[in-house]
Motif scaffolding. Structure first.
Motif, PDB file in Angstrom:
ATOM      1  N   HIS A 193      -1.846  -0.905  -3.009  1.00 55.73           N
ATOM      2  CA  HIS A 193      -1.261  -0.094  -4.083  1.00 55.73           C
ATOM      3  C   HIS A 193      -0.077   0.664  -3.511  1.00 55.73           C
ATOM      4  O   HIS A 193      -0.201   1.330  -2.490  1.00 55.73           O
ATOM      5  CB  HIS A 193      -2.301   0.885  -4.630  1.00 55.73           C
ATOM      6  N   PHE A 194       1.066   0.585  -4.185  1.00 57.55           N
ATOM      7  CA  PHE A 194       2.253   1.302  -3.708  1.00 57.55           C
ATOM      8  C   PHE A 194       1.985   2.806  -3.685  1.00 57.55           C
ATOM      9  O   PHE A 194       1.015   3.275  -4.274  1.00 57.55           O
ATOM     10  CB  PHE A 194       3.456   0.981  -4.591  1.00 57.55           C
ATOM     11  N   GLY A 195       2.864   3.561  -3.042  1.00 56.79           N
ATOM     12  CA  GLY A 195       2.661   4.996  -3.041  1.00 56.79           C
ATOM     13  C   GLY A 195       3.600   5.808  -2.170  1.00 56.79           C
ATOM     14  O   GLY A 195       3.932   6.927  -2.522  1.00 56.79           O
ATOM     15  N   ALA A 196       4.004   5.265  -1.041  1.00 59.10           N
ATOM     16  CA  ALA A 196       4.853   6.074  -0.166  1.00 59.10           C
ATOM     17  C   ALA A 196       6.008   5.245   0.389  1.00 59.10           C
ATOM     18  O   ALA A 196       6.507   5.514   1.473  1.00 59.10           O
ATOM     19  CB  ALA A 196       4.035   6.678   0.966  1.00 59.10           C
TER      20      ALA A 196
ATOM     21  N   ILE B 194      11.922  -3.012  -9.083  1.00 61.26           N
ATOM     22  CA  ILE B 194      11.770  -3.685  -7.789  1.00 61.26           C
ATOM     23  C   ILE B 194      10.387  -3.483  -7.186  1.00 61.26           C
ATOM     24  O   ILE B 194      10.111  -3.941  -6.083  1.00 61.26           O
ATOM     25  CB  ILE B 194      12.822  -3.202  -6.769  1.00 61.26           C
ATOM     26  N   ARG B 195       9.515  -2.819  -7.919  1.00 65.05           N
ATOM     27  CA  ARG B 195       8.178  -2.569  -7.386  1.00 65.05           C
ATOM     28  C   ARG B 195       7.486  -3.890  -7.054  1.00 65.05           C
ATOM     29  O   ARG B 195       6.771  -3.981  -6.050  1.00 65.05           O
ATOM     30  CB  ARG B 195       7.374  -1.773  -8.410  1.00 65.05           C
TER      31      ARG B 195
ATOM     32  N   GLU C  86      -1.584  -2.142  -9.763  1.00 63.56           N
ATOM     33  CA  GLU C  86      -0.391  -1.550 -10.393  1.00 63.56           C
ATOM     34  C   GLU C  86       0.873  -2.317 -10.018  1.00 63.56           C
ATOM     35  O   GLU C  86       1.947  -1.736  -9.849  1.00 63.56           O
ATOM     36  CB  GLU C  86      -0.259  -0.047 -10.070  1.00 63.56           C
ATOM     37  N   ALA C  87       0.720  -3.622  -9.931  1.00 67.73           N
ATOM     38  CA  ALA C  87       1.842  -4.481  -9.562  1.00 67.73           C
ATOM     39  C   ALA C  87       2.327  -5.315 -10.734  1.00 67.73           C
ATOM     40  O   ALA C  87       3.384  -5.925 -10.656  1.00 67.73           O
ATOM     41  CB  ALA C  87       1.431  -5.418  -8.425  1.00 67.73           C
ATOM     42  N   GLY C  88       1.570  -5.353 -11.840  1.00 60.49           N
ATOM     43  CA  GLY C  88       1.846  -6.366 -12.841  1.00 60.49           C
ATOM     44  C   GLY C  88       1.621  -7.736 -12.227  1.00 60.49           C
ATOM     45  O   GLY C  88       1.079  -7.849 -11.121  1.00 60.49           O
TER      46      GLY C  88
END
Lengths: 378, 378
Positions: free
Chosen positions: A204-207, A231-232, A261-263
């Motif tokens: 999961h993205f975050g930082a 661009i995530r 949460e990437a699609g």
């Protein structure tokens, strides 16, 4: 997938929510789990990384109707996390009929970007202990993703061994940003520990773009939150490619990875390109023995939220078919973010067997979950 | 697009090749266009940036059959460029029936990443002068993309004004990597100069992750060339989002941008996401007045190479339909790279009117080209 669906005669489905953001109300919630020095540091400096585009949709990132003026989100809670256990049980679990909610936190992504590795790891341990005591213990429908400091893979492995056998712990969190992509051998002690403890990886993205991590794109930082969102997917695809082409799944054949949460619509062209390129270039990575898309289909799962919804919904159906979506997608609400998905309105117009896989079975397989005995759906 | 095509009765089509990599054989080719100091520096240090994954497919990046042992590619030619004008005329223009070839070089991407801005700009000017004298003057089928140093937007504008009125100059090169994405206002003097000179922008990767540019992904550098290829599209998408959401096309309504060697299948999910997100977030960027995909369709064009070809070609056809491909795609061979596309084998099974747009008309419109009077197709 174009059958007409009889909505009225649908029975209550089991719903596993693979991405619920939990947190603390106040920094002091973590003090009991920190040394005196680290508690003082945390009080004074807090989390020393973690990105912000300032404006990020909704009301401080939350759906407006979830913001209670009498119980406002604390300013220090910059994760846009749910901070109230009772409220989350009532609104999300009861309100949306969630049978299992995977609590994704978190603190590990920011910790993994901090300069001071010892402080960062201490925060992860404290957050895990806090989560077990103040969230997991409060409702048997909660499951936990452990937070680790990926900058210290051996230390991370020790944390996984410390808590990995807890029955509510189902996976280990990695951010997307890092000094090197996550298929790299330097991270393999983490995957060894996951396999040893029967845990999946959650990504999961975050930082990204903070602390020791490089900027968020090859062209640095865009100006606006909406640009960042475009661009995530690349933060995930660089890691998908890394896991596959570094041979992680050949080395750890039982490892499963859930990308949250990437699609997922970006996955169709990525699968095409990985397979096509592999045919022409595979002599550099001879340990990659199968079509890259095959490794993805066997090992990586993708949370549904946030869906890239085209004007014409039949295009999304088509794309879901192309990527074998019935086997690799998992529902996520992304509660309490402003762009969360209500399960009652998600992928409604799909047949029952497809929905069963997406709303529970794929997540149960990936995270080796068992439903609470008193689950309403049992 | 599923009509049966009568291949035999096809007449010779006009072909514009929008991405042909030309270069020099020896560093000394640029000496006449450089000051004594810069020529000595170039001789000794060469181009001081520019990425390499070492192995990059084929034979030093070229198709094996294009490597002539008696006329080998010079070691210093790290762009994987065609270095022999005659050979290129015979093999590519005559051999593949190309009516117009856009020479993309180049040196500007690497120059734009160099620390020393003056040296970098001098190399761009020298490369442009060399290209006009030693390539453009040799065949009327050649067109040129000017190379500029995007780190110095006002200096770049001066170079565009110096050579922009040359009849063979059709556009201005930007790399994808940069300290900030290319929609940012700091670059607007470049677009003012393009509009003033009636030139398009050509965007082509080349020096991402080198010099002053940030690493190539939010997770830094992957280990292998094949991994790098999986995130190349993100180097373009961050700039697509930046151009749209910074309002570049509202400010420069006549500006056209051609994105080269990017492929295009990633554009479908990007368009979906940009449009969907804009509906929820547009109050941060109120100058964006139309659906983001509408700006793309009006202003940005995409070279076909390298196509992400799925196992089932009908999926690609479907996707091309979704993005309005007949209006936004332009053929490119990417000669002389190992993964180049032969026009005789590209998008063969598509109807004539579609092929006419892709093989010439879209490029002619975008780059305001006129065909040579003696064109075989005239």
């Amino acid at each position: 997938m174009n059958n007409v669906v009889d909505q009225k005669n649908r029975k209550k489905m089991t719903i596993v929510d693979t991405d619920v953001h939990h947190g603390y109300r106040s920094k002091s919630d973590l003090f009991p789990y920190l040394s005196k020095f680290n508690a003082e540091r945390f009080a004074e400096y807090g989390i020393e990384t973690g990105f912000s585009f300032g404006f990020n949709g909704g009301v401080r990132g939350r759906r407006a109707e979830l913001v209670d003026e009498n119980n406002p989100p604390p300013k220090e809670n910059f994760f846009t996390s749910a901070f109230d256990v009772e409220d989350t049980r009532v609104r999300l679990l009861d309100g949306s009929g969630i049978d299992l909610a995977i609590l994704t936190g978190g603190i590990g992504q920011a910790a993994s970007a901090m300069f001071d590795v010892d402080y960062a790891s201490a925060l992860c341990r404290a957050f895990n202990d806090f989560s077990l005591e103040h969230w997991i213990a409060k409702d048997e429908r909660f499951r936990l993703v452990l937070h680790i400091n990926s900058q210290d893979p051996n230390g991370a492995a020790a944390e996984i061994d410390r808590l990995g056998s807890h029955p509510a712990v189902c996976s280990v969190m990695l951010g997307c940003g890092a000094p090197r992509p996550f298929g790299h051998r330097l991270y393999h002690p983490i995957y060894e520990a996951c396999v040893r403890n029967g845990l999946a990886v959650a990504m999961h993205f975050g930082a990204e773009g903070t602390g020791v991590n490089p900027p968020i794109s090859a062209a640095g930082f865009p100006s606006h939150y909406i640009e960042m969102r475009q661009i995530r997917s690349s933060w995930y695809s660089v890691n998908v490619a890394s896991f596959v082409f570094e041979g992680v799944f050949e080395k750890f054949p039982s490892l499963k990875i859930g990308m949250l949460e990437a699609g997922f619509s970006w996955l169709a062209p990525l699968m095409w390109k990985m397979d096509f390129d592999w045919k022409g270039l595979r002599r550099q990575t001879p340990w990659v023995k199968k079509l890259p898309s095959q490794y993805i289909k066997e090992h990586i799962r993708f949370a549904t939220q946030p869906m890239e919804e085209p004007e014409d919904p039949s295009q999304l159906k088509q794309l879901i078919d192309w990527i074998g979506g019935s086997q690799i997608l998992m529902f996520a609400s992304d509660y309490p973010h402003w762009d969360w998905d209500d399960p009652a309105r998600t992928l409604v117009d799909y047949p029952e067997d497809f929905r069963r896989r997406i709303f529970s079975e794929n997540a149960i397989d990936t995270f080796r979950l068992s439903l609470p005995s008193i689950s309403k759906a049992a």
